[in-house]
Design an enzyme around this catalytic site. Sequence first.
Site, short mmCIF file in Angstrom:
data_model
loop_
_atom_site.label_atom_id
_atom_site.label_comp_id
_atom_site.label_asym_id
_atom_site.label_seq_id
_atom_site.Cartn_x
_atom_site.Cartn_y
_atom_site.Cartn_z
N SER A 103 0.78 -1.24 0.00
CA SER A 103 0.00 0.00 0.00
C SER A 103 0.81 1.28 0.00
O SER A 103 0.24 2.36 -0.11
CB SER A 103 -0.95 0.00 1.20
OG SER A 103 -2.07 -0.80 0.92
N TYR A 137 -10.55 2.08 5.97
CA TYR A 137 -9.57 1.80 4.93
C TYR A 137 -10.18 0.86 3.90
O TYR A 137 -10.68 -0.20 4.24
CB TYR A 137 -8.35 1.16 5.58
CG TYR A 137 -7.14 1.12 4.70
CD1 TYR A 137 -6.18 2.13 4.75
CD2 TYR A 137 -6.92 0.07 3.83
CE1 TYR A 137 -5.05 2.08 3.95
CE2 TYR A 137 -5.81 0.02 3.03
CZ TYR A 137 -4.87 1.03 3.09
OH TYR A 137 -3.76 0.99 2.29
N SER A 138 -10.13 1.26 2.64
CA SER A 138 -10.72 0.45 1.58
C SER A 138 -9.86 0.53 0.33
O SER A 138 -9.68 1.61 -0.25
CB SER A 138 -12.14 0.91 1.25
OG SER A 138 -12.65 0.20 0.14
N ASN A 139 -9.35 -0.60 -0.11
CA ASN A 139 -8.54 -0.65 -1.31
C ASN A 139 -9.34 -0.30 -2.56
O ASN A 139 -8.77 0.13 -3.57
CB ASN A 139 -7.90 -2.03 -1.43
CG ASN A 139 -6.85 -2.26 -0.37
OD1 ASN A 139 -5.81 -1.62 -0.36
ND2 ASN A 139 -7.14 -3.15 0.57
N GLY A 192 2.65 -1.03 4.18
CA GLY A 192 2.08 -1.87 3.15
C GLY A 192 2.28 -3.33 3.46
O GLY A 192 3.16 -3.69 4.24
#
Length: 439
Positions: free
Chosen positions: A119, A224-226, A362
């Site tokens: 990330s 948190y959202s990808n 990440g």
Amino acid sequence: MTFTQTHALRGRGRLGIRLAAVALAGATVVTLAPAAAMAAAPAGTAGASGISGTSGAEARAGGVDAQAELQAFIADGSSTAAFAEVRQNGRRIWRGAAGTSDLTTGQPVRPDGRFRIGSVTKTFVSTVALQLVAEGKLRLDEPVERYLPGVVPNGGAISVRQLLNHTSGLYDYLEDPRFFYRDEASLREYVYGPSRRQDYRPEQLVAIGVAHAPYFAPGQGWKYSNTNYVLAGMLIGKLTGNSWQREVERRIVKPLHLDDTVFPRSETGVRGPHAHAYAKLQEGPADITRLNMTVADAAGNGISTPADLNRFHAALFGGKLLRPAEQAELTRTVPTGSGHSSYGLGVAQADFGCGPLWGHDGGLPGWGTLLFGTADGKRQVALSYNPYEGTDQSGLDAAVVNVAIKTLCGGAAAPAGAVADAAAGLSTLRGASAAGATH
């Protein structure tokens, strides 16, 4: 991606599996096996190569000697390798390595090796988005629907800013059950099955995410959202006519001469020297280094080195990539639910016990990354480590925080409770959720 499994891609604040007991950078707990079933790491991981790029005198002058903190990653068998570099005022003042990069050959870890950054990719993507803002091509408070019509349900109520700071409420596609494993059987499928080599298009990933109900109404919380950053990558493509990878390379990688930084498409390997990633199975360690990173897309598809990441951080926070107006937007934060962290536009602010620092972490199956530094870009640390997936990793959060404290807080001992507090803050930054988290 920290802050993700196709049957394993998920967890540890990373875009990746989190096979053990606590998440680091915004992940949720995903337990694969009881502690009694978790064996120590294979022979060969306990060796260390404290390779330093500076003399002992220079390291002492910089107040840095974090070799013991790197050793902590491999001491209990939860990681097979760890390496890091510290820079100050553009100069490397310390680097070190511990563990084994290849369990088959016993090759020691190289502190200049490449690794998957998970990330931390988000920081590159948000920087490009803010450059587009400066060029008048993108407006942070305009709805997503204006730029990507029909792609996101309720897209007229979700702003670009809410994508970049994770307040959109959109479901994280990597929390869909198809992306995590639940036990050794599903981990084995991840290791030996086709999922690690599967191609994904960003539209597919977004469709998986929006098929689920949102976590909350836009702007009414933080999660948190990808999915947010896959959409950010699509925005960059729509506005420039180029892939987000090409724009990151053109605008950041080439100007800064980040010669070991790449954002691959479907290529599954890691070119150049690198430590391998492993999962623990009953018959022994299984190499999971190869991974088709289209599953992460703009949320976590990057490969770099400690030196390159540190140069990127120094340039970004040193004001070389953004104008002052966009720099201010980058660091305008929203609360994450932890008193020790907040989130800007693709960057996190965290307190490791010596005041606020900026960066991102990440994660991916078998890979973990930390990039943090001072707000003026004068000092930073980049850390890579290789969690031995399938073992108890509950101590990794504290190990990561200890490296940050040792290298960024003047080498002083952390105040009582600072390690636990900062580890909790990192966990929040990965987007912890009741079901398990990612980053």
